[in-house]
Scaffold this motif. Structure first.
Motif, mmCIF file in Angstrom:
data_model
loop_
_atom_site.group_PDB
_atom_site.id
_atom_site.type_symbol
_atom_site.label_atom_id
_atom_site.label_comp_id
_atom_site.label_asym_id
_atom_site.label_seq_id
_atom_site.Cartn_x
_atom_site.Cartn_y
_atom_site.Cartn_z
ATOM 1 N N GLU A 51 0.832 -1.203 0.000
ATOM 2 C CA GLU A 51 0.000 0.000 0.000
ATOM 3 C C GLU A 51 0.865 1.250 0.000
ATOM 4 N N ALA A 52 0.310 2.351 -0.455
ATOM 5 C CA ALA A 52 1.025 3.623 -0.437
ATOM 6 C C ALA A 52 1.339 4.015 1.012
ATOM 7 N N LYS A 147 2.136 7.824 -5.829
ATOM 8 C CA LYS A 147 2.391 7.214 -7.136
ATOM 9 C C LYS A 147 2.726 5.729 -6.985
ATOM 10 N N PRO A 148 2.344 4.911 -7.949
ATOM 11 C CA PRO A 148 2.644 3.473 -7.889
ATOM 12 C C PRO A 148 4.138 3.177 -7.775
ATOM 13 N N ASP A 149 4.966 4.045 -8.351
ATOM 14 C CA ASP A 149 6.410 3.809 -8.320
ATOM 15 C C ASP A 149 7.016 3.933 -6.928
ATOM 16 N N PHE A 150 6.242 4.440 -5.972
ATOM 17 C CA PHE A 150 6.772 4.636 -4.631
ATOM 18 C C PHE A 150 6.072 3.772 -3.591
ATOM 19 N N ARG A 151 5.466 2.711 -4.046
ATOM 20 C CA ARG A 151 4.950 1.715 -3.118
ATOM 21 C C ARG A 151 6.084 0.748 -2.748
ATOM 22 N N PRO A 152 5.916 -0.007 -1.670
ATOM 23 C CA PRO A 152 7.036 -0.820 -1.173
ATOM 24 C C PRO A 152 7.676 -1.738 -2.203
ATOM 25 N N SER A 158 13.566 -0.591 -7.438
ATOM 26 C CA SER A 158 14.419 0.556 -7.759
ATOM 27 C C SER A 158 15.661 0.590 -6.875
ATOM 28 N N PHE A 159 15.554 0.052 -5.665
ATOM 29 C CA PHE A 159 16.711 -0.020 -4.770
ATOM 30 C C PHE A 159 17.649 -1.169 -5.129
ATOM 31 N N LYS A 160 17.217 -2.060 -6.034
ATOM 32 C CA LYS A 160 17.961 -3.290 -6.370
ATOM 33 C C LYS A 160 18.131 -4.161 -5.123
ATOM 34 N N LEU A 161 17.034 -4.296 -4.408
ATOM 35 C CA LEU A 161 17.030 -5.064 -3.165
ATOM 36 C C LEU A 161 16.878 -6.542 -3.512
ATOM 37 N N GLU A 162 17.924 -7.315 -3.266
ATOM 38 C CA GLU A 162 17.894 -8.745 -3.580
ATOM 39 C C GLU A 162 17.535 -9.592 -2.369
ATOM 40 N N VAL A 163 18.098 -9.272 -1.216
ATOM 41 C CA VAL A 163 17.821 -10.018 0.012
ATOM 42 C C VAL A 163 17.551 -9.026 1.130
ATOM 43 N N LEU A 164 16.463 -9.246 1.864
ATOM 44 C CA LEU A 164 16.122 -8.416 3.014
ATOM 45 C C LEU A 164 15.703 -9.335 4.150
ATOM 46 N N ALA A 165 16.431 -9.304 5.255
ATOM 47 C CA ALA A 165 16.054 -10.081 6.428
ATOM 48 C C ALA A 165 15.290 -9.196 7.404
ATOM 49 N N THR A 166 14.206 -9.709 7.909
ATOM 50 C CA THR A 166 13.434 -9.025 8.946
ATOM 51 C C THR A 166 13.853 -9.591 10.309
#
Length: 469
Positions: A51-52, A147-152, A158-166
């Motif tokens: 969501e935005a 804008k849709p381009d700024f949803r998670p 756009s960040f080139k996020l490959e791996v994200l650990a929570t």
């Protein structure tokens, strides 16, 4: 942009022209590599909902305790920044406070990240952060966030996020992680991390309730300390089945001495009744640090340890806003005495990965680098939290590399709740590494070809290798 330093291609690179040229070439090799983030505090549900973001304050100010503590030190009440879900001011009013106090961030690590975030993520000149333009900037950001381009999900691409650990509670059902793993339209790997602190710290509110629920839920019918250990093992396996590669332990200190089962049972029962002394609570927590290492040798989870912080030092802030809202303070650490049994019993095993973090910089060359340069299991965690800033990163390299080389490094850790700061933080690390390696090349200590190999390893291969990705 009028404040050209925020977008200057040589930002953070060495001032000496010759060394800077080398650093530029090294940076070129890694600046556009994907982001590997093996430890952080975002909520996986954010990517499921996609969501935005509601407003600039909720995205940029309220969740970022680095930012909020600077403003609080100048007398701004945390509720005016909407910290911990409070609503002392409207989002727009909170933004005005932030913009009117922008000069407070000059020279701080958070100020540098924020400048990068505004310039490179939102295309806004940080020079416009002032009382006069606060509302105009807020409105521009609000429009951008719609804008849709700024949803998670779009931002992850756009960040080139490959791996994200929570970072997740042991009893979390991990439903969001399961949905993301099964969603072929979402490419980043969002991995849960087993974080059992709420179940090991007897001195924290809720310990008895948490442990009782843990044993009832996952103890396989066992009770007491035996059920407690069985529940921990079962929940670790549940996390592994949902993609986890590591467990994270925010212990008070680095004590990891085992207790025999009878003593552990006695202290656990006192803790459940709320009768354990502080010394008994510390002994139990240290026992569990040892036991988690023991479990890791069995199930393969990477173990990260980050002691040395007095958490929630402000009782009034804890009551009003909850934990993790900016009032944690570091203290002096001693690793080798506390960790001796764990190191001796488990850390000759190269299949066990044990990552040691600190925010006491005096321990880098005295303890952590020597530990990591001997024990096959041990790695030195990146500068983080209070010391994931430019000068401290350089001090880390100077304090550890002569002993460990480059191979015993965790890879960069952003440790953030502020989503849009992730690319700025990782880019900062890449530039600092390029500058350090360029100096070694300029001093004829290593070749540039070797430096080019090393920087790719530091940025990309190290986190994959250390966190078994």
């Amino acid at each position: 942009m009028s404040d050209s330093h925020t977008t200057h291609p040589d930002r953070l690179l060495p001032a000496d022209p010759g060394v800077r040229e080398i650093a530029r070439r090294l940076l070129d090799a890694v600046e556009d590599l994907p982001i590997i983030s093996p430890h952080g505090h975002l909520d996986a549900q954010m990517f499921v909902d996609d969501e935005a973001f509601p407003d600039p304050t909720a995205l940029i100010i309220s969740p970022d305790h680095y930012l909020c503590r600077v403003l609080h030190s100048a007398g701004v009440p945390l509720e005016d920044l909407r910290v911990g879900g409070t609503e002392g001011k409207s989002p727009r009013e909170a933004w005005r406070i932030f913009a009117s106090n922008w000069d407070l961030f000059t020279g701080t690590a958070s100020g540098y990240w924020l400048e990068q975030e505004f310039a490179h993520v939102f295309g806004i000149d940080p020079a416009r952060l002032n009382a006069e333009e606060a509302d105009a900037v807020y409105d521009e950001l609000q429009e951008t966030l719609s804008k849709p381009d700024f949803r998670p999900r779009a931002l992850a691409d756009s960040f080139k996020l490959e791996v994200l650990a929570t970072t997740d509670d042991p009893l979390d059902d991990l439903a969001a992680h399961k949905k993301l793993a099964e969603d072929a339209s979402f490419s980043p790997r969002v991995l849960p991390t087993f974080r059992p602190d709420a179940y090991t710290k007897m001195y924290n509110p809720g310990f008895a309730e948490n442990v009782t629920k843990l044993i009832d839920t996952a103890g396989d019918g066992k009770t007491g300390y035996a059920g407690y250990l069985e529940a921990m093992r079962n929940r670790r396996q549940y996390f592994i089945d949902h993609g986890a590669v590591s467990s994270d332990h925010g212990t008070h200190d680095a004590w990891a001495h085992p207790l025999d089962a009878g003593e552990a049972e006695r202290i656990l029962q006192k803790g459940l009744r709320g009768e354990a002394t502080r010394a008994e609570a510390a002994a139990f927590e240290g026992n569990m640090t040892y036991r988690f290492a023991e479990m890791a040798t069995e199930d393969g989870l990477v173990m990260t340890l980050h002691p040395g912080v007095w958490r929630n030092t402000s009782r009034s802030a804890l009551e009003k806003y909850g934990p993790d809202t900016g009032h944690d303070i570091p203290f002096r650490m001693d690793f080798i005495d506390g960790l001796q049994p764990l190191l001796s019993d488990f850390c000759e095993n190269p299949d066990f990965h044990f990552v040691l973090f600190t925010i006491d910089e005096t321990t880098y060359s005295r303890e952590l680098a020597p530990i990591a340069s001997y024990y096959p299991s041990c790695y030195v965690g990146a500068p983080w939290w209070f010391i994931d800033e430019i000068d401290a990163m350089a001090r880390f390299r100077a304090a550890t590399t002569g002993t460990t080389g480059f191979s015993r490094y965790s890879g960069f850790i952003d440790d953030t709740r502020a989503y849009c700061s992730i690319p700025a933080r990782h880019n900062t690390s890449r530039r600092v590494e390029a500058g350090y390696l360029a100096r070694l090349v300029a001093e004829h200590r290593i070749t540039e070809d070797r430096a080019a190999e090393v920087i790719v390893d530091l940025i990309d291969s190290s986190p994959r290798r250390v966190f078994k990705l």
